[in-house]
Enzyme design. Structure first.
Site, short mmCIF file in Angstrom:
data_model
loop_
_atom_site.label_atom_id
_atom_site.label_comp_id
_atom_site.label_asym_id
_atom_site.label_seq_id
_atom_site.Cartn_x
_atom_site.Cartn_y
_atom_site.Cartn_z
N HIS A 135 1.32 -0.79 -0.14
CA HIS A 135 -0.06 -0.24 0.10
C HIS A 135 1.05 1.87 0.08
CE1 HIS A 135 -2.43 3.24 2.15
NE2 HIS A 135 -3.50 2.06 1.96
N ASP A 212 2.82 -4.71 7.81
CA ASP A 212 2.11 -4.00 8.25
C ASP A 212 0.62 -4.92 7.85
OD1 ASP A 212 -0.71 -2.82 7.17
OD2 ASP A 212 0.43 -2.15 4.95
N GLN A 215 -5.16 -5.46 6.64
CA GLN A 215 -5.91 -6.32 6.51
C GLN A 215 -5.78 -7.04 7.27
OE1 GLN A 215 -7.93 -5.48 4.92
NE2 GLN A 215 -7.12 -3.09 3.85
N LYS A 238 -10.18 -1.37 10.79
CA LYS A 238 -10.95 -2.11 10.13
C LYS A 238 -10.55 -3.30 10.52
CE LYS A 238 -7.35 -0.13 6.33
NZ LYS A 238 -8.35 0.28 5.35
N CYS A 376 -4.46 2.54 -3.63
CA CYS A 376 -3.46 3.25 -3.05
C CYS A 376 -2.43 2.03 -3.32
CB CYS A 376 -3.97 3.09 -1.39
SG CYS A 376 -5.00 4.39 -1.11
N1 C6P Z 1 -6.44 0.01 3.27
C1 C6P Z 1 -8.17 0.06 1.44
O1 C6P Z 1 -9.48 0.75 0.61
P1 C6P Z 1 -4.90 3.75 7.32
O2 C6P Z 1 -6.25 4.42 6.49
O3 C6P Z 1 -4.19 4.26 7.64
O4 C6P Z 1 -6.11 2.75 8.16
O5 C6P Z 1 -4.50 2.26 6.65
C2 C6P Z 1 -3.63 2.15 5.32
C3 C6P Z 1 -3.22 0.77 5.38
C4 C6P Z 1 -2.65 0.53 5.08
N2 C6P Z 1 -1.60 -0.49 4.22
C5 C6P Z 1 -2.68 -1.84 4.09
C6 C6P Z 1 -2.39 -3.18 3.59
C7 C6P Z 1 -4.56 -0.95 3.57
O6 C6P Z 1 -4.96 -1.83 3.20
C8 C6P Z 1 -4.14 0.19 4.16
C9 C6P Z 1 -5.92 0.76 4.21
C10 C6P Z 1 -7.44 0.56 2.39
O7 C6P Z 1 -7.44 -0.40 0.38
C11 C6P Z 1 -7.84 2.33 2.09
S1 C6P Z 1 -6.77 2.25 1.00
#
Ligand code: C6P
Length: 418
Positions: A135, A212, A215, A238, A376
């Site tokens: 991401h 990370d 997910q 999430k 992203c």
């Molecule tokens: N992915 C998606 O629709 P934040 O925004 O900080 O809570 O998470 C960022 C982030 C980092 N790593 C991974 C693997 C992610 O999936 C995400 C967030 C969302 O896939 C929003 S782009």
């Protein structure tokens, strides 16, 4: 007024999805006159009533700033906030609550490590290893660091199925590698990466690893000691918790050695104009008033998850994903992007001749919420030669009937574009 949510006994298999759905009020909402089919869980998950109630309770009965006041409410809020930290520690099986830093989300957790550990450890000519499926949150902070330090990114390639090439990874590890930072579960492909093996290989080369977990945490038990990683990041929103709260797990010795990320209240021990000494970890990394209600809401989400038989949930989600994959593969002109052997929660796809945004718009008319775009993950889209995909992402409350609704709505897309 004690901020704690009572935790009934674990629900045993068979996984009772209808009973679970009743806990999520938004799932009863109508969208465009139809029952909401929410398949955008990778973007954010819906909240159970217990989490919504916990936020109302904080602001209605328990609100105060923490670590500061001697009054009753401040002590109550401080205890609830620190209880939340211990709940996260148990969730991740971290050895010590001091290894849990509250941040805004995964993005801030990674930025914290890049600014603090990164600036301390990475110099000219050094290397940071990422993967092609990261991401942007796990690319850009490292790129900014590399620009500042004259270091460079090395990238683990992804196969056509969407799996990491571990042989290539081993070859990338070298004396200049300062950190490996990889995603546990890909938000765009659903691939579950072999993080334990990645850590083993990296540690064999003396390199620390950040995972990370944005997910992962909502779909599987995560044990940072079993994984062996040095840092683990996830976002509360999430995992059925509130937005604006997230977690960085870091090994205590590493956190102790790292400089603060931001300066301000709560992260200090003493301040004079000549010199400031810093608070102990994790407070050293939590400058300013944190998201107190968010942490307490996250704790309610964790308590909610603790009531669920995670093995039964995992089996249910796995079957649902298989069912959805098979059903979607039968849709004319549809190609699934990301067919790794180990997958969780996500199906990305493209349809011949139809732009993903058009798919998303038509599905929305049918009350089916999915995400379309690059998710992203622009370098990954580039790798697969697509500008964007449509993505259905699942959570524990999704059903076979909702998969059928998705497939039915995709037929409407065909009708519109016939
Ligand atoms: N992915 C998606 O629709 P934040 O925004 O900080 O809570 O998470 C960022 C982030 C980092 N790593 C991974 C693997 C992610 O999936 C995400 C967030 C969302 O896939 C929003 S782009």
């Amino acid at each position: 007024m004690n901020g704690a949510v009572p935790v009934p006994a674990v629900w045993r298999a068979p996984f009772d999805v209808e009973r679970l759905r009743a806990d999520f009020p938004i799932l009863r909402e109508l969208v465009r006159g139809r029952r909401l089919v929410y398949l955008d869980n990778a973007a954010t998950t819906q909240k159970p009533q217990a989490v919504i109630d916990s936020l109302a309770r904080v602001y209605g009965q328990e609100n105060a700033n923490i670590h500061r006041g001697v009054h009753f409410l401040s002590e109550l809020a401080t205890a609830a906030f620190e209880d939340a930290r211990r709940a996260v520690q148990r969730l991740l099986n971290a050895p010590d609550p001091r290894e849990i830093v509250f941040v805004r989300g995964t993005t801030e957790a990674i930025n914290l490590v890049a600014h603090s550990f990164g600036r301390q450890q990475v110099g000219a000519g050094d290397e940071i290893v990422l993967s092609e499926m990261e991401h942007h949150s796990n690319i850009v902070p490292w790129q900014m660091l590399c620009e500042e330090r004259g270091a460079r990114l090395r990238v683990i390639p992804v196969s056509d199925r969407g799996e990491l090439d571990l042989d290539a990874f081993e070859r990338l590890l070298g004396p200049r590698t300062k950190l490996v930072s990889v995603v546990h579960v890909s938000n765009a492909l659903g691939t579950v990466n072999p993080v334990r093996r990645i850590v083993e290989l990296a540690h064999g080369a003396g390199v620390p690893v950040l995972v990370d977990g944005a997910q992962a945490v909502a779909h599987m038990p995560v044990d940072v000691q079993a994984i062996g990683c040095d840092f683990y990041a996830f976002s509360g929103h999430k995992v059925f918790g509130p937005t604006g709260i997230g977690v960085l797990y870091g090994r205590q010795a590493l956190l102790e050695a790292m400089p603060p990320y931001q300066g301000g209240g709560d992260m200090i021990r003493s301040v004079t104009f000549e010199r400031t000494t810093y608070n102990d970890v994790p407070h050293k990394f939590e400058a300013g008033t944190p998201n107190i209600a968010g942490a307490i809401g996250l704790r309610a989400a964790i308590d909610y998850l603790r009531r669920i038989d995670l093995a039964a949930m995992g089996a249910y989600e796995h079957d649902l994903l298989e069912y959805a994959t098979e059903a979607l593969t039968c849709v004319k002109g549809l190609r699934v992007v990301g067919t790794a052997a180990e997958k969780s929660g996500v199906i990305s796809f493209v349809l011949d001749e139809v732009h993903p945004h058009d798919i998303g718009t038509i599905l929305d008319q049918e009350g089916v919420a999915i995400r379309t775009g690059h998710h992203c993950c622009q370098p990954l889209m580039h790798r697969f030669g697509v500008p964007a995909t449509a993505r259905a992402s699942f959570a524990l409350y999704n059903t076979y009937a909702e998969v059928d609704a998705l497939v039915g709505a995709l037929r409407k897309v065909h009708e519109v574009f016939a």
